[in-house]
Design a protein around this motif. Structure first.
Motif, PDB file in Angstrom:
ATOM      1  N   GLU A 118       0.836  -1.205   0.000  1.00 39.50           N
ATOM      2  CA  GLU A 118       0.000   0.000   0.000  1.00 39.50           C
ATOM      3  C   GLU A 118       0.872   1.256   0.000  1.00 39.50           C
ATOM      4  OE1 GLU A 118      -2.331   0.475   3.564  1.00 39.50           O
ATOM      5  OE2 GLU A 118      -3.449   2.181   2.742  1.00 39.50           O
ATOM      6  N   ARG A 145      -6.518  -8.014  -3.476  1.00 38.03           N
ATOM      7  CA  ARG A 145      -7.878  -7.505  -3.244  1.00 38.03           C
ATOM      8  C   ARG A 145      -7.868  -6.316  -2.299  1.00 38.03           C
ATOM      9  NH1 ARG A 145      -9.268 -13.242  -2.556  1.00 38.03           N
ATOM     10  NH2 ARG A 145      -9.501 -13.675  -4.763  1.00 38.03           N
ATOM     11  N   GLU A 146      -7.146  -6.500  -1.204  1.00 36.69           N
ATOM     12  CA  GLU A 146      -7.085  -5.442  -0.190  1.00 36.69           C
ATOM     13  C   GLU A 146      -6.394  -4.199  -0.766  1.00 36.69           C
ATOM     14  OE1 GLU A 146      -8.596  -5.529   2.663  1.00 36.69           O
ATOM     15  OE2 GLU A 146      -7.763  -3.651   3.466  1.00 36.69           O
ATOM     16  N   GLN A 148      -6.392  -3.177  -3.807  1.00 36.55           N
ATOM     17  CA  GLN A 148      -7.284  -2.459  -4.702  1.00 36.55           C
ATOM     18  C   GLN A 148      -8.347  -1.676  -3.917  1.00 36.55           C
ATOM     19  OE1 GLN A 148      -8.885  -4.920  -7.858  1.00 36.55           O
ATOM     20  NE2 GLN A 148      -8.149  -3.367  -9.298  1.00 36.55           N
ATOM     21  N   LYS A 149      -8.749  -2.282  -2.785  1.00 34.73           N
ATOM     22  CA  LYS A 149      -9.719  -1.598  -1.935  1.00 34.73           C
ATOM     23  C   LYS A 149      -9.104  -0.314  -1.344  1.00 34.73           C
ATOM     24  CE  LYS A 149     -11.706  -4.553   0.854  1.00 34.73           C
ATOM     25  NZ  LYS A 149     -11.911  -5.069   2.217  1.00 34.73           N
ATOM     26  N   ARG A 150      -7.864  -0.468  -0.851  1.00 36.32           N
ATOM     27  CA  ARG A 150      -7.238   0.686  -0.196  1.00 36.32           C
ATOM     28  C   ARG A 150      -6.723   1.710  -1.206  1.00 36.32           C
ATOM     29  NH1 ARG A 150      -3.471  -1.739   4.696  1.00 36.32           N
ATOM     30  NH2 ARG A 150      -4.942  -3.299   5.443  1.00 36.32           N
ATOM     31  N   CYS A 151      -6.351   1.261  -2.388  1.00 35.06           N
ATOM     32  CA  CYS A 151      -5.745   2.155  -3.383  1.00 35.06           C
ATOM     33  C   CYS A 151      -6.484   1.995  -4.708  1.00 35.06           C
ATOM     34  CB  CYS A 151      -4.265   1.815  -3.606  1.00 35.06           C
ATOM     35  SG  CYS A 151      -3.288   1.746  -2.115  1.00 35.06           S
ATOM     36  N   PRO A 152      -7.614   2.671  -4.845  1.00 34.78           N
ATOM     37  CA  PRO A 152      -8.412   2.493  -6.071  1.00 34.78           C
ATOM     38  C   PRO A 152      -7.662   2.909  -7.336  1.00 34.78           C
ATOM     39  CG  PRO A 152      -9.613   3.780  -4.403  1.00 34.78           C
ATOM     40  CD  PRO A 152      -8.242   3.581  -3.879  1.00 34.78           C
ATOM     41  N   GLU A 155      -5.709   0.317 -10.722  1.00 30.86           N
ATOM     42  CA  GLU A 155      -6.888  -0.140 -11.446  1.00 30.86           C
ATOM     43  C   GLU A 155      -6.765  -1.556 -11.957  1.00 30.86           C
ATOM     44  OE1 GLU A 155      -8.416   2.431 -14.507  1.00 30.86           O
ATOM     45  OE2 GLU A 155      -7.998   4.191 -13.244  1.00 30.86           O
TER      46      GLU A 155
END
Ligand SMILES: O=C(O)c1cccc(O)c1O
Length: 546
Positions: A118, A145-146, A148-152, A155
């Motif tokens: 992250e 997955r995590e 992408q959730k934390r760092c949109p 992409e």
């Protein structure tokens, strides 16, 4: 916005001109030279890893296909991509694909977890992540997955292996088949990739390396290590590390047309088998692994007969261990003292045993400028220890997008403060004596005390915390967390679990946890963190001696 890498402070024009005139920077790019090697010797073996065996032609073709596929996915020159891969051939096809189209890899170590990923994704404003389904018992898909959730802004996710809801890397490659890509979209003076720093103060910083400067180190490192087209290099350490990447590492080997063999783990069992099977001539190790190899080779030397040179670096090698390399392994030891920020020192293969055993070598370049200074920044008398500062044709002038670290880490005239304490011998060789920074060098992994302290302070039962290095016979150093608990004292295992659950790499979990009532006995309240850590370290050593 995120397309362009934030402008870097770079070498002043007169330096750049000198480095070009002297032939250090030759205007070559990664995309170009791999293409050239594939033309020069298409069928020669380039990479062996797991069940895969790729020729130079194949490596170049796979890099092209991946590059074309990534372009079709909408990725663009200048964007950053996290590369989180273990020692598998795809590591190499991926980075050459990115180099070729001017995308910028950010190397995340296989041991890194969500907290580090992250941080790098944010710091680099990465748009994509390339990872693996699993490695060494760890499943990376939940991490992806995590992330992408934390760092949109991340992409796109590409996975080697079982990709589940993500895009399989091989499908990207398939998409690129038969499509033309430019051999080379980058300029030699462009940033080629972002390497990660050891994180001496706080979080790891990103290190921008250009094609010109990094290819210079590869070319010279390969010469200094005696590599040529017959060389077979074993990547035993994680190849995302700067050392096995470029000192001379797998890139130095490919540059001269040799063969790279990848081991997914550095154990003597797996590595000795590969050495025998592939006729490995060169490899690089950190000191604790060298100890394991020496132990294993004392019953099992026959498998190593092709081996000629072992580079050892990442942490200081004890002279007593260095002495055993030739008699036990039958190879030449090359000590390497380097840093991802630039400066690399090597003992030379034909140096006297005395230099090889007792020093960490001398710089690559005649234009590596070395200053050894005292607390006031004045040069120390020749032969005396002091802080090492350096500047030169492959040492960065600034970290990526980090003004406060840059203010601390570079002098006004562009010298990098390495944080190491060294002395220079009459022959111009450096001997590492210690360091100025409070990091823990755990088997070559540099851990920032501050980073771990911050995570410990977030624990509800921790009032204060200080993390220090403790000498360790095997690891060189291990980490010890001193903790002042709040009312209720947690158990050491809970503290360790806490660090793991915060999503940090395993090597950052404190090896030892000690609870204390207070840090300083006296009314010395104005003590710095650095002094405090020194006191605690001394306290622990005194206790263990009594
Ligand atoms: O970072 C290091 O410790 C290191 C050691 C040896 C050689 C290198 O290139 C390094 O980056």
């Amino acid at each position: 916005m995120s397309n362009n890498i934030i402008p870097q402070q770079t070498w002043p024009a007169e330096f750049a001109q000198r480095y070009r005139e002297k032939g250090y920077w030759q205007g070559e790019t990664f995309g170009q030279w791999l293409h050239d090697r594939a033309q020069q010797h298409p069928d020669r073996e380039a990479i062996v890893g797991g069940e895969q065996r790729w020729s130079y032609h194949q490596l170049n073709q796979y890099a092209n296909e991946l590059a074309a596929g990534l372009l079709q996915h909408g990725l663009e020159k200048g964007q950053r991509v996290l590369v989180h891969l273990p020692n598998i051939p795809e590591f190499i096809s991926v980075i050459f694909a990115l180099f070729r189209i001017g995308l910028i890899p950010v190397y995340v170590l296989p041991a890194h977890r969500i907290a580090e990923a992250e941080h790098f994704a944010n710091d680099a404003q990465a748009v994509a992540y390339i990872g693996v389904d699993q490695h060494a018992g760890f499943n990376y898909l939940p991490l992806a997955r995590e992330l992408q959730k934390r760092c949109p802004h991340v992409e796109k996710i590409y996975i080697v292996g079982q990709s589940e809801e993500f895009t399989a890397l091989h499908s990207v490659q398939a998409k690129g088949q038969g499509k033309a890509v430019p051999i080379n979209a980058a300029q030699a003076s462009d940033v080629a990739f972002l390497q990660i720093s050891g994180g001496s103060t706080g979080l790891s910083k990103l290190i921008p390396r250009t094609h010109d400067d990094y290819i210079y180190t590869l070319r010279e490192s390969a010469k200094i290590a005696g590599l040529d087209a017959r060389s077979v290099y074993l990547g035993a350490l994680p190849i995302a590390h700067n050392f096995p990447m470029s000192s001379p590492g797998f890139l130095g080997t490919l540059y001269v047309g040799g063969k790279v063999v990848l081991s997914t783990v550095p154990s003597p069992e797996q590595c000795f088998t590969l050495i025998e099977r592939e006729g490995v001539t060169d490899t690089s190790l950190v000191p604790p692994l060298l100890l394991l190899w020496l132990e294993a080779a004392s019953h099992n030397k026959a498998q190593l007969h092709s081996l000629k040179v072992i580079q050892v670096g990442g942490a200081k090698l004890a002279a007593e261990v260095a002495k055993r390399v030739r008699p036990v392994l039958g190879v030449t030891l090359q000590q390497v003292f380097g840093m991802a920020e630039g400066l690399i020192n090597y003992t030379r293969l034909d140096d006297s045993d005395d230099l090889i055993v007792h020093t960490q070598g001398r710089p690559i370049s005649p234009d590596d400028e070395i200053l050894i200074v005292d607390d006031q920044g004045r040069a120390v008398p020749e032969g005396e220890p002091g802080y090492l500062l350096t500047r030169g044709p492959y040492t960065i002038r600034a970290y990526h997008n980090n003004p406060s670290a840059n203010a601390r880490s570079f002098t006004n005239d562009g010298f990098y403060r390495t944080g190491d304490i060294v002395r220079r011998t009459a022959e111009g060789y450096l001997v590492v004596q210690g360091r100025a920074n409070d990091h823990i060098n755990r088997a070559g992994e540099k851990i920032s005390a501050e980073e771990i302290e911050d995570h410990l302070l977030a624990h509800p039962q921790v009032f204060d915390a200080a993390v220090v290095s403790i000498p360790d016979e095997f690891l060189g150093e291990r980490s010890c967390a001193f903790i002042i608990p709040k009312a209720e004292k947690p158990r050491p295992v809970e503290i360790k679990r806490w660090i793991r659950e915060r999503g940090l790499a395993d090597f950052k979990v404190p090896d030892q946890v000690v609870f204390v009532d207070q840090f300083v006995e006296t009314a010395a309240l104005k003590i710095s963190r650095k002094e405090l850590r020194a006191q605690l370290r001394a306290q622990l050593q005194n206790n263990s001696e009594h």
